[in-house]
Design a protein around this motif. Structure first.
Motif, PDB file in Angstrom:
ATOM      1  N   ALA A  12       0.832  -1.220   0.019  1.00 18.92           N
ATOM      2  CA  ALA A  12      -0.044  -0.140   0.041  1.00 18.92           C
ATOM      3  C   ALA A  12       0.412   1.162   0.041  1.00 18.92           C
ATOM      4  O   ALA A  12       0.655   2.052  -0.702  1.00 18.92           O
ATOM      5  N   THR A  13       1.956   1.270   0.780  1.00 16.59           N
ATOM      6  CA  THR A  13       3.065   2.339   0.853  1.00 16.59           C
ATOM      7  C   THR A  13       3.571   2.436  -0.466  1.00 16.59           C
ATOM      8  O   THR A  13       3.735   3.707  -0.983  1.00 16.59           O
ATOM      9  N   LEU A  14       3.957   1.399  -1.148  1.00 13.44           N
ATOM     10  CA  LEU A  14       4.461   1.383  -2.726  1.00 13.44           C
ATOM     11  C   LEU A  14       3.745   1.926  -3.547  1.00 13.44           C
ATOM     12  O   LEU A  14       3.803   3.070  -4.479  1.00 13.44           O
ATOM     13  N   GLY A  15       2.394   1.743  -3.576  1.00 14.73           N
ATOM     14  CA  GLY A  15       1.206   2.139  -4.450  1.00 14.73           C
ATOM     15  C   GLY A  15       0.990   3.564  -4.128  1.00 14.73           C
ATOM     16  O   GLY A  15       0.800   4.430  -4.978  1.00 14.73           O
ATOM     17  N   ALA A  16       1.171   4.084  -2.985  1.00 17.54           N
ATOM     18  CA  ALA A  16       0.873   5.538  -2.509  1.00 17.54           C
ATOM     19  C   ALA A  16       1.999   6.336  -3.174  1.00 17.54           C
ATOM     20  O   ALA A  16       1.791   7.373  -3.645  1.00 17.54           O
ATOM     21  N   ALA A  17       3.310   5.733  -3.069  1.00 20.69           N
ATOM     22  CA  ALA A  17       4.429   6.614  -3.518  1.00 20.69           C
ATOM     23  C   ALA A  17       4.466   6.637  -4.992  1.00 20.69           C
ATOM     24  O   ALA A  17       4.724   7.779  -5.504  1.00 20.69           O
ATOM     25  N   ILE A  18       4.023   5.341  -5.589  1.00 17.62           N
ATOM     26  CA  ILE A  18       3.823   5.554  -7.303  1.00 17.62           C
ATOM     27  C   ILE A  18       2.710   6.531  -7.732  1.00 17.62           C
ATOM     28  O   ILE A  18       2.999   7.453  -8.508  1.00 17.62           O
ATOM     29  N   TYR A  19       1.485   6.549  -7.001  1.00 16.62           N
ATOM     30  CA  TYR A  19       0.483   7.698  -7.212  1.00 16.62           C
ATOM     31  C   TYR A  19       1.027   8.969  -6.995  1.00 16.62           C
ATOM     32  O   TYR A  19       0.831   9.687  -7.740  1.00 16.62           O
ATOM     33  N   CYS A  20       1.627   9.080  -5.731  1.00 21.79           N
ATOM     34  CA  CYS A  20       2.266  10.588  -5.590  1.00 21.79           C
ATOM     35  C   CYS A  20       3.117  11.065  -6.590  1.00 21.79           C
ATOM     36  O   CYS A  20       3.203  12.310  -7.230  1.00 21.79           O
ATOM     37  N   PHE A  21       4.348  10.074  -6.984  1.00 24.47           N
ATOM     38  CA  PHE A  21       5.084  10.363  -8.199  1.00 24.47           C
ATOM     39  C   PHE A  21       4.488  10.903  -9.551  1.00 24.47           C
ATOM     40  O   PHE A  21       4.751  11.625 -10.102  1.00 24.47           O
ATOM     41  N   VAL A  22       3.473  10.169 -10.141  1.00 25.80           N
ATOM     42  CA  VAL A  22       2.474  10.172 -10.988  1.00 25.80           C
ATOM     43  C   VAL A  22       2.109  11.727 -11.089  1.00 25.80           C
ATOM     44  O   VAL A  22       2.076  12.541 -11.798  1.00 25.80           O
TER      45      VAL A  22
END
Length: 119
Positions: A12-22
């Motif tokens: 979930a943390t990795l998904g949130a990081a990718i979402y924030c990057f995009v």
């Protein structure tokens, strides 16, 4: 169970990081002044400023024209009142006074060009 929860939390943390990057990349492109939406907003803002200035000039011109029109209308009303008074005074004249004031028109015949004046 603890390991499964930690793995789920890490994903979930990795998904949130990718979402924030995009989102960060999209926001940078959105705010670029040359080609993005930021440029369009800057152009529209400048156009709004120009239109505001033009509107202010038009309002000032309209106000001046309204004042001139008011002055001309006032002069026309005064002239109309004077004409009404003159017409009323003409109606008050009797027929005899009117005949006395009437000018006589004398018509002369044109002389031929070949007739010489007597000396």
């Amino acid at each position: 169970m603890q390991i499964f929860a930690d793995a789920l939390m890490g994903m979930a943390t990795l998904g949130a990081a990718i979402y924030c990057f995009v989102l960060s990349r999209r926001l940078k492109r959105f705010n670029q002044l040359e080609s993005g939406m930021g440029g369009a907003i800057a152009v529209l803002s400048a156009q709004v400023d120009d239109m505001t200035k033009a509107l202010n000039r038009a309002q000032a011109t309209a106000a001046g024209s309204a004042q001139q029109l008011g002055a001309v209308t006032e002069r026309a009303e005064q002239a109309a009142q004077r004409l009404e008074i003159m017409l009323a005074s003409l109606h008050d004249l009797s027929d005899e006074d009117a005949e006395a004031r009437r000018h006589r028109t004398v018509r002369r015949r044109a002389r031929p060009a070949n007739v010489e004046a007597a000396e």
